[in-house]
Design an enzyme around this catalytic site. Structure first.
Site, PDB file in Angstrom:
ATOM      1  N   CYS A 272     -73.393 -15.961  -5.100  1.00 17.09           N
ATOM      2  CA  CYS A 272     -72.728 -16.739  -4.051  1.00 17.09           C
ATOM      3  C   CYS A 272     -72.678 -15.939  -2.745  1.00 17.09           C
ATOM      4  CB  CYS A 272     -71.313 -17.110  -4.460  1.00 17.09           C
ATOM      5  SG  CYS A 272     -71.262 -18.151  -5.919  1.00 17.09           S
TER       6      CYS A 272
ATOM      7  N   CYS B 288     -78.107 -23.631  -9.275  1.00 18.31           N
ATOM      8  CA  CYS B 288     -76.870 -24.373  -9.499  1.00 18.31           C
ATOM      9  C   CYS B 288     -76.740 -25.614  -8.616  1.00 18.31           C
ATOM     10  CB  CYS B 288     -75.658 -23.462  -9.333  1.00 18.31           C
ATOM     11  SG  CYS B 288     -75.623 -22.542  -7.810  1.00 18.31           S
TER      12      CYS B 288
ATOM     13  N   CYS C 248     -69.303 -23.975  -5.526  1.00 17.36           N
ATOM     14  CA  CYS C 248     -68.135 -23.479  -6.245  1.00 17.36           C
ATOM     15  C   CYS C 248     -67.186 -22.730  -5.300  1.00 17.36           C
ATOM     16  CB  CYS C 248     -68.570 -22.554  -7.373  1.00 17.36           C
ATOM     17  SG  CYS C 248     -69.312 -21.030  -6.771  1.00 17.36           S
TER      18      CYS C 248
ATOM     19  N   ASP D  33     -76.108 -25.763  -5.369  1.00 15.64           N
ATOM     20  CA  ASP D  33     -75.169 -25.646  -4.248  1.00 15.64           C
ATOM     21  C   ASP D  33     -75.923 -25.608  -2.922  1.00 15.64           C
ATOM     22  OD1 ASP D  33     -73.247 -25.429  -6.145  1.00 15.64           O
ATOM     23  OD2 ASP D  33     -72.759 -23.326  -5.795  1.00 15.64           O
TER      24      ASP D  33
END
Lengths: 224, 160
Positions: free
Chosen positions: B128, B59, B85, B61
């Protein structure tokens, strides 16, 4: 009659109908409307008997659909021409007077062609799609990346972007991102050309970070 | 009038990405997202500071987590910076809260599943919390590496 004639012209111009047949691919299902055998082809197909638009293939090869070689190097102009001619042929506006089933198929074709165009036009999605076609396992959500010099660079650009307060600093970051993306695109091209798919996968993962930065930059620029 | 216009513009200005609450995040995630604990940086060159930098290639991140350790091996401060996020921000924010006051060995025992459970992360956001666990481990590994090279240079100094 006019509509039929126009379709015939379109068909001939795009040359879908016979090209596939000449290559001798296995015949698919018959026409949904009249039951006639259908010509083979990679793009949207019309029945030669009743002119009805056929549904899109379930998992079409997007390179074949867009009449492009299966390669990372792409002729963007040719891709765009193909995109336009396909959209002209299947645009839902053309099917307003046709049976609901055909209207539905035209919408499906149209959205598939949009998707194919976007995937092939963008280097990151094109590269990822090529890897998928080659059976390379995609990067997992749970994969963790620890190339710290690279991550530090991404962190710093993120920080700069978060702190950027004026047009100039945003433009500076935009240029930086663009340069990095161009460099990476060149490296990915080279990796695909020597068939080094694992290297291509690594480089595409790096591109993802820059794509992410690009999105954030765009979001930040909208209010101005 | 001008002030009113400015306020209106601020209201209209989209945040980068939709607000977490709108995406159905749990209130604990929203709380950490809106009031992140321990945001910032510690001196990465300090010998008693360990820095962990991890990224999620799927993603894009990035997460930085730093710990400051005292002479007794206890984590006295922790900071994070996460560009990602809401769940990634909340996971790293919570991670800094949890490592503070723990010894290095205790902090190593923090599991992503604990973080996910505390924040009620849905399955699609479990990665995450994994990123946060990886960041803790990376920071502690960096600290340990610094301590070892410290000891080695001390030894060399003794031998000289």
């Amino acid at each position: 009659y006019r509509r039929g004639a126009m379709r015939a012209v379109l068909r001939a111009r795009l040359g879908w109908a016979l090209r596939g047949a000449a290559l001798g691919r296995a015949p698919g299902p018959p026409c949904w409307s009249c039951g006639a055998a259908l010509p083979a082809g990679d793009g949207p197909r019309f029945c030669l008997g009743c002119q009805a638009l056929q549904p899109p293939a379930p998992r079409p090869d997007l390179f074949r659909l867009m009449d492009c070689d299966r390669s990372f190097r792409i002729d963007a102009q040719r891709l765009q021409q193909r995109f336009r001619s396909l959209q002209r042929a299947v645009h839902p506006d053309r099917f307003g007077q046709r049976p609901p089933k055909e209207q539905y198929y035209s919408e499906q074709h149209s959205s598939l062609i949009n998707k194919a165009y976007q995937i092939l036009l963008n280097p990151l999605s094109r590269g990822l799609y090529l890897l998928e076609l080659s059976g390379v396992e995609p990067v997992q959500e749970t994969d963790c990346d620890a190339d710290s010099a690279f991550l530090m660079e991404i962190m710093e650009i993120n920080e700069k972007l978060a702190e950027a307060k004026n047009e100039n600093s945003l433009e500076e970051i935009e240029t930086l991102i663009k340069v990095k993306q161009e460099e990476l695109t060149k490296e990915v091209t080279a990796a695909f050309e020597r068939d080094d798919l694992q290297e291509a996968k690594k480089l595409l993962a790096k591109m993802k970070y820059f794509a992410n930065l690009e999105d954030k930059l765009k979001a930040k620029k909208i209010p101005s | 009038m001008a002030a009113l216009r400015a306020a209106g513009a601020a209201l209209l200005r989209p945040r980068p990405g939709p607000a977490p609450a709108a995406l159905g995040y749990h209130k604990k995630v929203v709380d950490h997202y809106e009031n992140p604990r321990n945001v910032g940086s510690l001196d990465r060159n300090a010998k008693n500071v360990g820095t962990g930098l991890v990224g999620a290639p799927a993603c894009g991140d990035v997460m930085k987590l730093q710990v400051e350790v005292d002479e007794n091996g206890k984590i006295v401060d922790a900071r994070f910076k996460t560009f990602g996020c809401g769940s990634a921000i909340a996971s790293s924010s919570l991670a800094t809260e949890w490592v503070k006051g723990k010894t290095v060995d205790e902090a190593l025992k923090i599991k992503n599943t604990d973080i996910a459970k505390e924040l009620c992360l849905p399955p699609v956001k479990l990665h995450c919390s994994m990123l946060a666990e990886d960041a803790i481990k990376a920071a502690l590994a960096d600290y340990k590496l610094k301590q070892e090279s410290n000891r080695e240079s001390d030894k060399k100094a003794d031998n000289a």
